[in-house]
Design a protein around this motif. Structure first.
Motif, PDB file in Angstrom:
ATOM      1  N   SER A 105       4.685  -0.018  13.413  1.00  0.00           N
ATOM      2  CA  SER A 105       5.671  -1.098  13.308  1.00  0.00           C
ATOM      3  C   SER A 105       5.740  -1.621  11.883  1.00  0.00           C
ATOM      4  CB  SER A 105       5.316  -2.232  14.281  1.00  0.00           C
ATOM      5  OG  SER A 105       4.084  -2.845  13.941  1.00  0.00           O
ATOM      6  N   LEU A 106       4.603  -1.720  11.226  1.00  0.00           N
ATOM      7  CA  LEU A 106       4.571  -2.180   9.834  1.00  0.00           C
ATOM      8  C   LEU A 106       5.282  -1.190   8.916  1.00  0.00           C
ATOM      9  CD1 LEU A 106       3.636  -4.025   7.572  1.00  0.00           C
ATOM     10  CD2 LEU A 106       1.402  -2.907   7.636  1.00  0.00           C
ATOM     11  N   ILE A 107       5.038   0.095   9.103  1.00  0.00           N
ATOM     12  CA  ILE A 107       5.703   1.122   8.298  1.00  0.00           C
ATOM     13  C   ILE A 107       7.208   1.075   8.523  1.00  0.00           C
ATOM     14  CG2 ILE A 107       5.991   3.613   7.980  1.00  0.00           C
ATOM     15  CD1 ILE A 107       2.970   3.856   8.744  1.00  0.00           C
ATOM     16  N   SER A 108       7.608   0.881   9.772  1.00  0.00           N
ATOM     17  CA  SER A 108       9.034   0.811  10.088  1.00  0.00           C
ATOM     18  C   SER A 108       9.698  -0.324   9.332  1.00  0.00           C
ATOM     19  CB  SER A 108       9.217   0.623  11.598  1.00  0.00           C
ATOM     20  OG  SER A 108       8.626   1.692  12.326  1.00  0.00           O
ATOM     21  N   GLY A 188      -2.928 -11.534   9.528  1.00  0.00           N
ATOM     22  CA  GLY A 188      -3.938 -12.587   9.463  1.00  0.00           C
ATOM     23  C   GLY A 188      -4.073 -13.102   8.034  1.00  0.00           C
ATOM     24  N   MET A 189      -4.835 -14.167   7.867  1.00  0.00           N
ATOM     25  CA  MET A 189      -4.873 -14.858   6.579  1.00  0.00           C
ATOM     26  C   MET A 189      -5.486 -14.013   5.463  1.00  0.00           C
ATOM     27  SD  MET A 189      -6.459 -18.604   5.581  1.00  0.00           S
ATOM     28  CE  MET A 189      -8.173 -18.054   5.698  1.00  0.00           C
ATOM     29  N   ASN A 190      -6.650 -13.425   5.687  1.00  0.00           N
ATOM     30  CA  ASN A 190      -7.338 -12.694   4.615  1.00  0.00           C
ATOM     31  C   ASN A 190      -6.525 -11.512   4.115  1.00  0.00           C
ATOM     32  OD1 ASN A 190      -9.526 -14.422   4.658  1.00  0.00           O
ATOM     33  ND2 ASN A 190     -10.726 -13.143   6.045  1.00  0.00           N
ATOM     34  N   LEU A 191      -5.976 -10.740   5.034  1.00  0.00           N
ATOM     35  CA  LEU A 191      -5.193  -9.569   4.625  1.00  0.00           C
ATOM     36  C   LEU A 191      -3.844  -9.973   4.027  1.00  0.00           C
ATOM     37  CD1 LEU A 191      -5.895  -6.928   7.418  1.00  0.00           C
ATOM     38  CD2 LEU A 191      -7.028  -7.262   5.208  1.00  0.00           C
ATOM     39  N   THR A 192      -3.331 -11.142   4.411  1.00  0.00           N
ATOM     40  CA  THR A 192      -2.107 -11.644   3.786  1.00  0.00           C
ATOM     41  C   THR A 192      -2.367 -12.015   2.333  1.00  0.00           C
ATOM     42  OG1 THR A 192      -1.262 -12.484   5.902  1.00  0.00           O
ATOM     43  CG2 THR A 192      -0.305 -13.412   3.889  1.00  0.00           C
ATOM     44  N   LEU A 193      -3.497 -12.657   2.076  1.00  0.00           N
ATOM     45  CA  LEU A 193      -3.875 -12.978   0.695  1.00  0.00           C
ATOM     46  C   LEU A 193      -4.055 -11.703  -0.130  1.00  0.00           C
ATOM     47  CD1 LEU A 193      -6.437 -15.861   1.345  1.00  0.00           C
ATOM     48  CD2 LEU A 193      -4.204 -16.078   0.233  1.00  0.00           C
ATOM     49  N   LEU A 194      -4.695 -10.701   0.480  1.00  0.00           N
ATOM     50  CA  LEU A 194      -4.877  -9.427  -0.210  1.00  0.00           C
ATOM     51  C   LEU A 194      -3.535  -8.754  -0.459  1.00  0.00           C
ATOM     52  CD1 LEU A 194      -6.725  -7.227  -1.342  1.00  0.00           C
ATOM     53  CD2 LEU A 194      -6.931  -6.301   0.986  1.00  0.00           C
ATOM     54  N   THR A 195      -2.635  -8.831   0.511  1.00  0.00           N
ATOM     55  CA  THR A 195      -1.300  -8.263   0.357  1.00  0.00           C
ATOM     56  C   THR A 195      -0.579  -8.882  -0.827  1.00  0.00           C
ATOM     57  OG1 THR A 195      -1.025  -7.709   2.709  1.00  0.00           O
ATOM     58  CG2 THR A 195       0.989  -8.093   1.439  1.00  0.00           C
ATOM     59  N   PHE A 196      -0.647 -10.195  -0.938  1.00  0.00           N
ATOM     60  CA  PHE A 196       0.012 -10.888  -2.046  1.00  0.00           C
ATOM     61  C   PHE A 196      -0.582 -10.458  -3.388  1.00  0.00           C
ATOM     62  CE2 PHE A 196       0.276 -14.552  -4.952  1.00  0.00           C
ATOM     63  CZ  PHE A 196       1.653 -14.648  -5.045  1.00  0.00           C
ATOM     64  N   MET A 233       0.881  -2.476   3.559  1.00  0.00           N
ATOM     65  CA  MET A 233       0.415  -1.233   4.182  1.00  0.00           C
ATOM     66  C   MET A 233      -0.986  -0.863   3.700  1.00  0.00           C
ATOM     67  SD  MET A 233       3.801   1.206   4.536  1.00  0.00           S
ATOM     68  CE  MET A 233       4.351   1.004   2.843  1.00  0.00           C
ATOM     69  N   VAL A 234      -1.238  -1.063   2.407  1.00  0.00           N
ATOM     70  CA  VAL A 234      -2.584  -0.818   1.888  1.00  0.00           C
ATOM     71  C   VAL A 234      -3.578  -1.771   2.552  1.00  0.00           C
ATOM     72  CG1 VAL A 234      -4.049  -0.860  -0.164  1.00  0.00           C
ATOM     73  CG2 VAL A 234      -1.733   0.054  -0.314  1.00  0.00           C
ATOM     74  N   SER A 235      -3.181  -3.032   2.694  1.00  0.00           N
ATOM     75  CA  SER A 235      -4.059  -4.027   3.302  1.00  0.00           C
ATOM     76  C   SER A 235      -4.352  -3.693   4.757  1.00  0.00           C
ATOM     77  CB  SER A 235      -3.422  -5.423   3.208  1.00  0.00           C
ATOM     78  OG  SER A 235      -3.292  -5.834   1.872  1.00  0.00           O
ATOM     79  N   TYR A 236      -3.309  -3.293   5.489  1.00  0.00           N
ATOM     80  CA  TYR A 236      -3.489  -3.007   6.911  1.00  0.00           C
ATOM     81  C   TYR A 236      -4.401  -1.802   7.134  1.00  0.00           C
ATOM     82  CZ  TYR A 236      -2.291  -2.602  11.860  1.00  0.00           C
ATOM     83  OH  TYR A 236      -2.356  -2.546  13.234  1.00  0.00           O
ATOM     84  N   LEU A 237      -4.221  -0.767   6.316  1.00  0.00           N
ATOM     85  CA  LEU A 237      -4.975   0.468   6.515  1.00  0.00           C
ATOM     86  C   LEU A 237      -6.361   0.419   5.890  1.00  0.00           C
ATOM     87  CD1 LEU A 237      -2.163   3.117   5.879  1.00  0.00           C
ATOM     88  CD2 LEU A 237      -3.098   2.397   8.079  1.00  0.00           C
ATOM     89  N   PHE A 238      -6.491  -0.259   4.744  1.00  0.00           N
ATOM     90  CA  PHE A 238      -7.756  -0.214   4.005  1.00  0.00           C
ATOM     91  C   PHE A 238      -8.300  -1.588   3.637  1.00  0.00           C
ATOM     92  CE2 PHE A 238      -5.102   3.466   2.826  1.00  0.00           C
ATOM     93  CZ  PHE A 238      -5.907   4.502   3.295  1.00  0.00           C
ATOM     94  N   GLY A 239      -7.591  -2.643   4.007  1.00  0.00           N
ATOM     95  CA  GLY A 239      -7.937  -3.980   3.558  1.00  0.00           C
ATOM     96  C   GLY A 239      -9.318  -4.453   3.941  1.00  0.00           C
ATOM     97  N   ASN A 240      -9.702  -4.239   5.190  1.00  0.00           N
ATOM     98  CA  ASN A 240     -11.020  -4.709   5.630  1.00  0.00           C
ATOM     99  C   ASN A 240     -12.138  -4.006   4.868  1.00  0.00           C
ATOM    100  OD1 ASN A 240     -10.114  -6.593   7.586  1.00  0.00           O
ATOM    101  ND2 ASN A 240      -9.754  -4.940   9.053  1.00  0.00           N
TER     102      ASN A 240
END
Length: 252
Positions: A105-108, A188-196, A233-240
């Motif tokens: 869904s994110l890729i879409s 979520g918050m942490n991955l959103t911060l990383l995304t930014f 996408m980077v955050s979702y796949l590799f962020g944690n």
């Protein structure tokens, strides 16, 4: 079996990529895309099934319309291929799991946003509303831990861009604000911060590169949406994994 599934995921991605490209091109102009047939953008001739095979049709036609012989933009081929690759990468990283559904869904969303923002400098509200509702339902079925992290992510994403808009008095678009807020529901918050953080780095590198090669001028607008979805996408796949490495390396 894994090879067969990988091939299926890739080719499914290319088919969806072809559709997402159409959505990204038509939705900002309020043109029908769900039931309307595809046509040549030059001569407007309706395309047949053999013209719509992802990747293959482009090569068989040598990148030209069969009817008017005008060149077909390579972006059609690129979007199909990249969507297939991203779906395949998500599968290889996550397997057939609930997290994989979120990745798809994110890729879409990322593909449609990129096409729309690069072409028109617009991120349609209807697109964000659709995926925002989907992310809410998805996180209701597969909640983050804690469950309210989705709310924190949405508020964080929306708030970060809002602050920039307020301070810069419009230095960035409201569409980017709504986009990052929508992504926050899923991330979520942490991955959103990383995304930014990743989006800023990616956007800076791309914009400076375009300036150096004189593709854009200093005062020309630059679409930030593709950088945001790229970072997401980077955050979702590799962020944690990235955050774990960071805290283990710099905090004892």
């Amino acid at each position: 079996m894994n090879i067969i599934i990988s091939m299926y995921v890739f080719f499914t991605g290319t088919i969806l990529g072809s559709f997402y490209n159409v959505v990204g091109l038509r939705l900002p102009k309020n043109l029908p895309f769900a039931i309307s047939r595809s046509y040549c953008p030059h001569c407007l001739t309706l395309l047949q099934a053999r013209d719509l095979i992802p990747l293959l049709s482009y090569f068989l036609s040598r990148g030209k319309c069969r009817h008017c012989a005008k060149n077909i933009s390579y972006t059609y081929l690129l979007v199909e291929f990249l969507t297939g690759i991203l779906f395949l990468l998500a599968y290889l990283r996550l397997g057939l799991s609930s997290v994989f559904i979120g990745a798809c869904s994110l890729i879409s969303l990322a593909v449609i946003v990129s096409v729309s923002d690069l072409k028109y400098m617009v991120i349609p509200n209807r697109l964000l509303l659709f995926f925002g509702l989907f992310f809410v339902v998805y996180r209701f079925i597969y909640p983050l831990n804690p469950w309210y992290d989705s709310i924190l992510g949405a508020v964080t994403g929306f708030g970060l861009i809002f602050i920039i808009i307020f301070i810069s008095k419009g230095g960035i678009g409201a569409g980017d604000m709504k986009l990052l807020g929508t992504l926050g529901i899923l991330l979520g918050m942490n991955l959103t911060l990383l995304t930014f953080f990743l989006a800023v780095i990616l956007g800076t590198v791309i914009s400076f590169s375009l300036l150096i090669f004189k593709v854009i001028g200093r005062k020309d607008p630059f679409p930030f949406g593709p950088s945001i979805v790229g970072g997401s996408m980077v955050s979702y796949l590799f962020g944690n994994s990235m955050l774990t490495f960071y805290f283990e390396a710099f905090y004892f």
